[in-house]
Scaffold this active site. Structure first.
Site, mmCIF file in Angstrom:
data_model
loop_
_atom_site.group_PDB
_atom_site.id
_atom_site.type_symbol
_atom_site.label_atom_id
_atom_site.label_comp_id
_atom_site.label_asym_id
_atom_site.label_seq_id
_atom_site.Cartn_x
_atom_site.Cartn_y
_atom_site.Cartn_z
ATOM 1 N N SER A 193 -11.420 -0.730 -0.261
ATOM 2 C CA SER A 193 -9.754 -1.068 0.116
ATOM 3 C C SER A 193 -10.543 -1.371 1.440
ATOM 4 O O SER A 193 -9.919 -2.057 1.780
ATOM 5 C CB SER A 193 -9.267 0.342 -0.175
ATOM 6 N N ASP B 104 1.016 -1.708 -0.024
ATOM 7 C CA ASP B 104 -0.198 -0.186 -0.291
ATOM 8 C C ASP B 104 0.354 1.573 -0.018
ATOM 9 O O ASP B 104 1.737 1.248 -0.731
ATOM 10 C CB ASP B 104 -1.081 -0.229 0.796
ATOM 11 N N HIS C 252 -3.739 6.293 3.055
ATOM 12 C CA HIS C 252 -5.146 5.112 3.111
ATOM 13 C C HIS C 252 -3.534 4.028 3.489
ATOM 14 O O HIS C 252 -5.160 3.621 4.522
ATOM 15 C CB HIS C 252 -4.042 5.267 1.243
#
Length: 508
Positions: free
Chosen positions: A316, A89, A126
């Site tokens: 996600s 990620d 994120h």
């Protein structure tokens, strides 16, 4: 058309897919050339919504655990202990809710790896949000991850504006496969990939799907976000398109902890000729860890919940919930194969509306623990041979340096021959120390230092990037550093950026 021994066909073509977005839905600040794009592309699969059905506090991880049947009976005692989860990620920030003892920093393969102040750390926000869903333990809010005792290995790929090339993602998957047993007490059994490439090449030659399949064959459950382009999309994002992996769509919880009233999120990708998502998991307005001063934190202040949490929606988030659920299942039943894990989770809870019509079910850990793998759980799809063009996997998602897009059969460092790489990948020989296919991407072992319990060493990249820059060092990184509890920068920009971004649906 090639088929599996069970008769199911693999697609010949793929429709234009959502570009490289972290699979949380979001619209980061990017150059005008990128912002003007109308076609969806690949990226990180999340979104940071300002509205939703769960109000201003979002859906807590405590409620998520109830919804997926992990709060009663044997499931309630599970923590993910002894199971390693790889998170490919945007890195993880050292916020108080991330227990350093549960985090390992693998190699930083991002462009930001060349900055001492940014290496391993999440400038985007994120990765920290997803890490919180899996292993978080935030005493300020009481938020605890679904698998808080799993060992999370972060392999950073995305920068503050999401920039990453598909070649970096492939290299990261290769690294996880080779190093999956470096910690015998916590072998990596799960790989979370909340990312989708912008290309839809022939499935049986695609190098990205080939890499994912090699991980699956090595005993790693690859959890891939389906994408956030909406129910009207014609395909999932790559590699969620691959029939072997566990692809995940998102549900809206509709403000309750009952699973029966959950509905398919409107942003979840569906397919016309290919596989639908294998499973569903809660993915709307999930309250997880905030990364103060990160790109999304600056751009979506309404997504903040209190001082330590942040609300994000997308496949996600659903993928991270599913990765944590897989860790719980493997803690209880470590002998399960990836095929068997997929089989058990697909027999979950029926939700309402379109999902029920399509036969899609939401994961339920309690149900899975009470089932035996079916006799037909072993998958026999036609496998990819990995010989296809890297540029086809890249599709319309381009990483850009000085306004020049990377294209052709090139990694970020130079030429790439996919058929040659595939032979090395099949033998787990693409990495030698910190060299991937002979190109220096990282240091040579676990000698690095960071806030995590263990860290892979860094390296200085040689040569010069495409686009006419004189070095890999980005002058826009100057002055940005983690100040103990937040990022110092007020805005994030850089010479490297992607034509698409990591694909959360929204933050808020």
């Amino acid at each position: 058309m090639p088929t599996s021994s069970s008769g199911r066909s693999r697609r010949l073509t793929r429709a234009t897919a959502a570009a490289l977005l972290p699979l949380a839905l979001l619209t980061p600040t990017v150059p005008a050339a990128a912002a003007s794009r109308s076609a969806p592309g690949g990226g990180w699969s999340g979104t940071w919504l300002s509205t939703g059905t769960t109000g201003t506090t979002g859906t807590s991880l405590r409620d998520v655990r109830k919804i997926i049947g992990a709060d009663t009976g044997t499931a309630a005692t599970l923590t993910g202990a002894g199971v390693g989860v790889a998170l490919l990620d945007t890195g993880v920030a050292p916020v108080p809710g991330i227990p350093a003892a549960q985090l390992v920093n693998g190699p930083d393969l991002s462009f930001e790896s060349q900055s001492d102040d940014l290496r391993y750390l999440d400038t985007y926000g994120h990765g920290t949000h997803l890490a919180g869903i899996i292993i978080g333990n935030d005493t300020a809010s009481g938020s605890v991850g679904i698998a808080p005792k799993a060992k999370l290995t972060s392999v950073k790929l995305g920068t503050a504006n999401g920039a990453v090339d598909v070649s970096q993602v492939i290299a990261a998957i290769d690294w996880v496969i080779l190093h999956r047993n470096d910690d015998p007490a916590n072998p990596i059994r799960v790989l979370n990939l909340s990312y989708g490439s912008g290309g839809n090449p022939a499935a049986w030659t695609d190098p990205l799907q080939y890499a994912a399949e090699q991980a699956w064959k090595a005993g790693i459950v690859v959890v891939a976000a389906a994408g956030n382009d909406g129910n009207a999309s014609t395909t999932l994002t790559n590699p969620a398109t691959d029939p072997f992996v566990l692809s995940v769509g998102a549900t809206a919880t509709n403000g309750t902890t009952a699973a029966g009233d959950d509905t398919l999120s409107s942003y979840t990708n569906l397919a016309t000729q290919e596989k639908q998502p294998d499973v569903l998991a809660p993915g709307e307005s999930i309250a997880s860890l905030r990364d103060p001063g990160s790109n999304i934190d600056n751009n979506y202040p309404n997504a903040r919940t209190g001082t330590t949490l942040f609300r994000g929606s997308g496949t996600s988030q659903a993928a991270a919930v599913t990765s944590a659920a897989v860790a719980l299942l493997l803690q209880a039943r470590p002998s399960l194969t990836p095929d068997q894990v997929k089989d058990l989770l697909k027999r979950g809870t029926t939700v309402t509306g379109k999902a029920a019509t399509l036969g899609l079910k939401q994961i339920n850990v309690g149900t899975a623990l009470g089932l035996s793998p079916s006799a037909s759980s072993s998958q026999t799809w036609t496998a990819s041979n990995g010989s296809g063009n890297l540029d086809d996997a890249r599709g319309d998602s381009r990483v850009v340096s000085n306004n020049v897009a990377l294209s052709g059969e090139m990694t970020i460092f130079g030429p790439f021959h996919s058929a040659n790489w595939a032979v090395f990948a099949a033998n787990q020989a693409t990495w030698k120390g910190g060299l991937w296919m002979g190109m220096r991407m990282a240091g040579d072992g676990w000698t690095g230092t960071s806030f995590a319990s263990k860290t892979w060493a860094s390296a200085t990249w040689s040569g010069t990037p495409w686009g006419g820059a004189s070095s890999w060092t980005d002058p826009n990184w100057t002055g940005r550093f983690w100040s103990g509890r937040f990022w110092s920068a007020g805005a994030w920009s850089g010479r490297f950026w992607s034509s698409e971004d990591w694909s959360s649906s929204s933050w808020g």
